[in-house]
Design a protein around this motif. Structure first.
Motif, PDB file in Angstrom:
ATOM      1  N   ARG A  81       4.086  11.807  -5.749  1.00  0.00           N
ATOM      2  CA  ARG A  81       3.313  11.720  -7.008  1.00  0.00           C
ATOM      3  C   ARG A  81       2.462  12.969  -7.208  1.00  0.00           C
ATOM      4  NH1 ARG A  81       2.330   5.548  -5.450  1.00  0.00           N
ATOM      5  NH2 ARG A  81       4.144   4.669  -6.506  1.00  0.00           N
ATOM      6  N   GLY A 124      -8.095   4.079  -4.308  1.00  0.00           N
ATOM      7  CA  GLY A 124      -6.838   3.416  -3.959  1.00  0.00           C
ATOM      8  C   GLY A 124      -5.929   4.383  -3.235  1.00  0.00           C
ATOM      9  N   GLU A 154      -9.820  10.340  -4.393  1.00  0.00           N
ATOM     10  CA  GLU A 154      -8.758   9.420  -4.816  1.00  0.00           C
ATOM     11  C   GLU A 154      -9.216   7.985  -4.574  1.00  0.00           C
ATOM     12  OE1 GLU A 154      -5.003   9.640  -2.736  1.00  0.00           O
ATOM     13  OE2 GLU A 154      -4.010   8.428  -4.268  1.00  0.00           O
ATOM     14  N   ASP A 203     -10.510   3.118  -0.376  1.00  0.00           N
ATOM     15  CA  ASP A 203      -9.485   2.077  -0.456  1.00  0.00           C
ATOM     16  C   ASP A 203     -10.077   0.778   0.105  1.00  0.00           C
ATOM     17  OD1 ASP A 203      -6.147   2.265  -0.813  1.00  0.00           O
ATOM     18  OD2 ASP A 203      -6.901   0.467   0.227  1.00  0.00           O
ATOM     19  N   LEU A 204      -9.612  -0.350  -0.431  1.00  0.00           N
ATOM     20  CA  LEU A 204     -10.043  -1.635   0.120  1.00  0.00           C
ATOM     21  C   LEU A 204      -9.665  -1.714   1.595  1.00  0.00           C
ATOM     22  CD1 LEU A 204      -8.947  -4.221  -2.617  1.00  0.00           C
ATOM     23  CD2 LEU A 204     -11.279  -3.415  -2.110  1.00  0.00           C
ATOM     24  N   GLY A 206     -13.758   0.646   0.751  1.00  0.00           N
ATOM     25  CA  GLY A 206     -14.620   0.198  -0.337  1.00  0.00           C
ATOM     26  C   GLY A 206     -13.811  -0.126  -1.576  1.00  0.00           C
ATOM     27  N   ASP A 207     -14.511  -0.644  -2.573  1.00  0.00           N
ATOM     28  CA  ASP A 207     -13.884  -1.073  -3.818  1.00  0.00           C
ATOM     29  C   ASP A 207     -14.131  -0.015  -4.897  1.00  0.00           C
ATOM     30  OD1 ASP A 207     -13.484  -4.238  -5.300  1.00  0.00           O
ATOM     31  OD2 ASP A 207     -13.478  -2.358  -6.394  1.00  0.00           O
ATOM     32  N   LEU A 208     -13.100   0.326  -5.612  1.00  0.00           N
ATOM     33  CA  LEU A 208     -13.237   1.387  -6.625  1.00  0.00           C
ATOM     34  C   LEU A 208     -14.231   1.010  -7.725  1.00  0.00           C
ATOM     35  CD1 LEU A 208     -11.381   0.502  -9.346  1.00  0.00           C
ATOM     36  CD2 LEU A 208      -9.551   0.999  -7.756  1.00  0.00           C
ATOM     37  N   SER A 263      -3.287   6.632  -8.641  1.00  0.00           N
ATOM     38  CA  SER A 263      -1.942   6.337  -9.128  1.00  0.00           C
ATOM     39  C   SER A 263      -1.492   5.024  -8.513  1.00  0.00           C
ATOM     40  CB  SER A 263      -0.966   7.472  -8.780  1.00  0.00           C
ATOM     41  OG  SER A 263      -0.798   7.590  -7.404  1.00  0.00           O
ATOM     42  N   ALA A 264      -0.872   4.201  -9.351  1.00  0.00           N
ATOM     43  CA  ALA A 264      -0.337   2.906  -8.916  1.00  0.00           C
ATOM     44  C   ALA A 264      -1.403   2.066  -8.219  1.00  0.00           C
ATOM     45  CB  ALA A 264       0.872   3.124  -8.001  1.00  0.00           C
ATOM     46  N   GLN A 301       0.828  -1.211   0.000  1.00  0.00           N
ATOM     47  CA  GLN A 301       0.000   0.000   0.000  1.00  0.00           C
ATOM     48  C   GLN A 301       0.858   1.255   0.000  1.00  0.00           C
ATOM     49  OE1 GLN A 301      -3.135  -1.451   3.235  1.00  0.00           O
ATOM     50  NE2 GLN A 301      -3.981   0.059   1.835  1.00  0.00           N
ATOM     51  N   THR A 302       2.028   1.142  -0.602  1.00  0.00           N
ATOM     52  CA  THR A 302       2.962   2.275  -0.659  1.00  0.00           C
ATOM     53  C   THR A 302       2.220   3.578  -0.953  1.00  0.00           C
ATOM     54  OG1 THR A 302       4.515   0.722  -1.642  1.00  0.00           O
ATOM     55  CG2 THR A 302       5.091   3.077  -1.764  1.00  0.00           C
ATOM     56  N   ASN A 303       2.399   4.570  -0.098  1.00  0.00           N
ATOM     57  CA  ASN A 303       1.709   5.853  -0.322  1.00  0.00           C
ATOM     58  C   ASN A 303       2.780   6.907  -0.567  1.00  0.00           C
ATOM     59  OD1 ASN A 303      -0.959   7.578   1.538  1.00  0.00           O
ATOM     60  ND2 ASN A 303      -0.444   7.590  -0.618  1.00  0.00           N
ATOM     61  N   GLU A 304       2.852   7.393  -1.807  1.00  0.00           N
ATOM     62  CA  GLU A 304       3.939   8.271  -2.226  1.00  0.00           C
ATOM     63  C   GLU A 304       3.410   9.671  -2.499  1.00  0.00           C
ATOM     64  OE1 GLU A 304       7.533   8.056  -2.451  1.00  0.00           O
ATOM     65  OE2 GLU A 304       6.740  10.085  -2.519  1.00  0.00           O
TER      66      GLU A 304
END
Ligand SMILES: C[S@@+](CC[C@H](N)C(=O)[O-])C[C@H]1O[C@@H](n2cnc3c(N)ncnc32)[C@H](O)[C@@H]1O
Length: 247
Positions: free
Chosen positions: A13, A38, A36, A95-96, A142-144, A166-167, A7-10
């Motif tokens: 970006r 994810g 956003e 996000d899931l 939730g699911d996108l 992103s990603a 779940q890298t959060n950058e």
């Protein structure tokens, strides 16, 4: 590692998303409602709270920011660089498994996902977490593919909605990517309210969005493609470090 996912959060970006965000805010002449999908811990939901230096130029920021929060980005192709930061009226993420910046355990996992030698990225993560802790984002589980539209409906009516990611789609199966793409095409075509769609995903991840630019194939596959409403706008470095504008 057995209990968690990538779940890298950058926050870096934000540097490649900002030119299009500023362009949308200017052309629509209204504040932005950012959504956003994810979002992980939601650190990309604060593009107006970070600083930016493109091609080693002067820092653009709304107020003083620590050095760790100045996103440095090298560009080619003359992107329309912003001269001011957009006004953001609403920020929400889906996000899931949303991560919570208030939980030390979640933040420790985000740190563990940064490659050991990437000291600068780790400093940036810690500083961005402090920004989010001061004003925690609205993050929904939730699911996108399933839960996006109700979130779009909840955005303030006087703002232009920007759905971005992103990603993320690399983690979604092909039928899911296509269903999400269909939803975004419908939302952006609906004239009853303005919705924009920014995707920043690995090359070939989004069906039909490839991006034309002469580059060695090995380079192409390492870069992301930034697209606005399904049309490629740029190739980007995976952590926001480069922006190759397609013109
Ligand atoms: C690599 S992280 C990227 C986080 C953030 N977008 C960024 O650029 O820093 C991918 C995120 O997408 C989320 N994700 C994957 N599949 C999803 C889905 N179907 N619906 C919602 N979120 C999803 C994961 O839980 C994870 O937090």
């Amino acid at each position: 590692m057995l209990a968690r996912n990538t779940q890298t959060n950058e926050a870096g970006r934000s540097a490649v998303l900002l030119p299009l965000l500023a362009h949308i805010a200017d052309s629509e002449n209204t504040p932005l409602a950012l959504i956003e999908v994810g979002a992980s811990a939601g650190l990309c939901l604060y593009p107006d709270r970070y600083g930016y230096s493109y091609d080693d130029g002067p820092v653009l920021s709304a107020s003083a920011v620590p050095d760790a929060l100045v996103m440095e980005c090298a560009t080619t192709g003359n992107p329309p660089l912003p001269t001011s930061l957009p006004h953001i009226s609403f920020r929400a993420g889906l996000d899931l498994n949303p991560l919570d910046v208030a939980k030390d355990d979640d933040v420790a996992w985000l740190e563990a996902l940064i490659w050991p030698e990437h000291v600068q990225r780790r400093d940036r993560l810690r500083a961005a977490v402090e920004v989010a802790r001061r004003d925690p984002p609205l993050l929904l589980s939730g699911d996108l593919v399933v839960n996006l539209e109700s979130l779009v409906d909840s955005a303030p009516a006087d703002s232009v909605v920007v759905v971005f990611h992103s990603a993320v789609l690399g983690y979604v199966d092909e039928p899911g990517r296509e269903a999400f793409q269909d939803t975004m095409r419908r939302l952006t075509a609906d004239r009853s309210r303005p919705v924009h769609w920014l995707s920043n995903e690995g090359y070939g991840v989004l069906p039909g969005v490839e991006g034309a630019m002469a580059k060695a194939e090995v380079e192409v596959v390492r870069l992301f493609v930034l697209a606005h409403n399904g049309s490629p706008a740029a190739r980007t470095g995976g952590h926001g470090q480069t922006l190759d504008w397609l013109g």
